[in-house]
Design an enzyme around this catalytic site. Structure first.
Site, PDB file in Angstrom:
ATOM      1  N   CYS A 138       0.771   3.504  11.281  1.00  0.00           N
ATOM      2  CA  CYS A 138       0.637   2.054  11.473  1.00  0.00           C
ATOM      3  C   CYS A 138       0.595   1.353  10.130  1.00  0.00           C
ATOM      4  O   CYS A 138      -0.444   1.327   9.454  1.00  0.00           O
ATOM      5  CB  CYS A 138      -0.625   1.743  12.280  1.00  0.00           C
ATOM      6  SG  CYS A 138      -0.901  -0.022  12.540  1.00  0.00           S
ATOM      7  N   CYS A 141      -1.869  -1.567  10.012  1.00  0.00           N
ATOM      8  CA  CYS A 141      -3.270  -1.155   9.911  1.00  0.00           C
ATOM      9  C   CYS A 141      -3.638  -0.719   8.499  1.00  0.00           C
ATOM     10  O   CYS A 141      -4.723  -1.038   7.992  1.00  0.00           O
ATOM     11  CB  CYS A 141      -3.554   0.018  10.858  1.00  0.00           C
ATOM     12  SG  CYS A 141      -3.039  -0.240  12.560  1.00  0.00           S
ATOM     13  N   ASP A 142      -2.747   0.024   7.843  1.00  0.00           N
ATOM     14  CA  ASP A 142      -3.101   0.708   6.591  1.00  0.00           C
ATOM     15  C   ASP A 142      -2.320   0.277   5.355  1.00  0.00           C
ATOM     16  O   ASP A 142      -2.582   0.770   4.255  1.00  0.00           O
ATOM     17  CB  ASP A 142      -2.925   2.226   6.782  1.00  0.00           C
ATOM     18  CG  ASP A 142      -3.813   2.765   7.895  1.00  0.00           C
ATOM     19  OD1 ASP A 142      -4.931   2.247   8.042  1.00  0.00           O
ATOM     20  OD2 ASP A 142      -3.387   3.699   8.608  1.00  0.00           O
TER      21      ASP A 142
END
Length: 321
Positions: A138, A141-142
């Site tokens: 992701c 997300c990261d």
């Protein structure tokens, strides 16, 4: 036994992504007693996408925002939602379907499976060991963890190329590793990537192994050219695989017809091979996995499930219920 465990719903929707939410919405509009159960939070795949540019009516919208609009819509219909419920056991074959979770037991006359799909793993040495230590599925997300670092995205479809472009907001360099000599992404997405000076393409190449640095995090990825067979190490701080999806069918796989990858087979009404069970969205066999197709599937599944419930209620003897 609690009232919840004694209650028999008309329809249980498994999954709170776009397909599941729209299936529940259409079922509720059909006056069905419907509930949503999900092992995670509401929203599904869109919450992992920074920007969605191909959903009709929105030239561009952030994934979480679109998911939030979906949730606000179904909340107007007061549809019960049971989130973060880990499924222990299911019986989808009996006339009354049963879903057992760690929190309770749910019964219904019909079930709509809308559990979606998860990112496929590369299946190479070092991948699982480095999840959270440089391997991520992701970018939204990261991505921020890789500011001024070098990362590799594996894949050549829309998801891979779009997320690679997103990662350039943080990383100083992004490699796109693809086993073919050309990308599969939409032309408009490709053009955007080709113009990005931070992106370097590594075609005709597959990853063989992910290696650690001195701190135990990702330090490099061993790659091989599929034509020349040349093997070399590519120094990177992170690896983002985007090579497709696998269906989320844990807990009920084998109770209906599926393809060789596990995706559920349905007809044009989203009906599976098991009586009273429907499937919609990314979890089913489909030529396109997009938010808009998931929503459309959900509408068809919701209407079909309502019709099925009405039929068995008017002919209980034949249905065995």
């Amino acid at each position: 036994m609690s009232d919840k465990e004694n209650k028999i719903y008309d329809i249980i929707v498994l999954g709170g992504g776009p397909a599941g939410m729209n299936a529940a919405l259409y079922a509720k509009r059909g006056n069905a007693d419907v509930v949503i159960i999900d092992t995670s939070t509401l929203g599904g795949q869109p919450v992992n996408y920074l920007e969605i540019e191909n959903y009709l009516g929105f030239a561009s919208i952030e994934g979480w925002e679109l998911a939030e609009k979906f949730e606000h819509h179904i909340d107007k219909f007061n549809i019960p939602k049971f989130m973060m419920e880990e499924i222990k056991e299911t019986d989808l074959v009996s006339d009354i379907k049963t879903i057992k979770t760690l929190k309770g037991e749910y019964k219904a006359r019909t079930v709509i499976i809308a559990t979606g799909a998860s990112a496929a793993k590369l299946g190479i040495k070092g991948e699982l060991e480095h999840i959270g230590k440089g391997v991520s599925y992701c970018a939204v997300c990261d991505g921020a963890f890789y500011r001024d670092k070098t990362v590799a995205v594996v894949g050549g479809g829309n998801a891979a190329v779009e997320e690679a472009c997103y990662l350039t907001k943080f990383a100083k360099k992004v490699y796109i590793i693809h086993r073919r000599d050309e990308l599969r992404a939409d032309k408009i997405v490709q053009e955007r990537a080709f113009k990005n000076e931070k992106i370097e393409f590594v075609f005709d190449t597959v990853p063989l192994e992910i290696n650690p640095n001195e701190n135990g995090c990702v330090g490099s990825v061993k790659i091989q050219n599929v034509k020349t067979k040349e093997i070399k190490d590519l120094s990177v701080d992170g690896v983002f695989p985007y090579i497709g999806f696998v269906p989320n069918v844990q807990g009920f796989s084998g109770q209906m017809m599926q393809d060789e990858k596990g995706f559920i087979k349905v007809d044009e009404t989203m009906r599976t091979s098991t009586m009273g069970v429907f499937a919609a969205g990314d979890v089913r066999v489909t030529p396109l996995r997009q938010v808009i197709t998931a929503v459309a599937d959900g509408a068809i599944a919701g209407v079909s499930a309502v019709k099925y419930v009405e039929e068995i209620k008017t002919a209980p003897a034949q249905a065995g219920i």
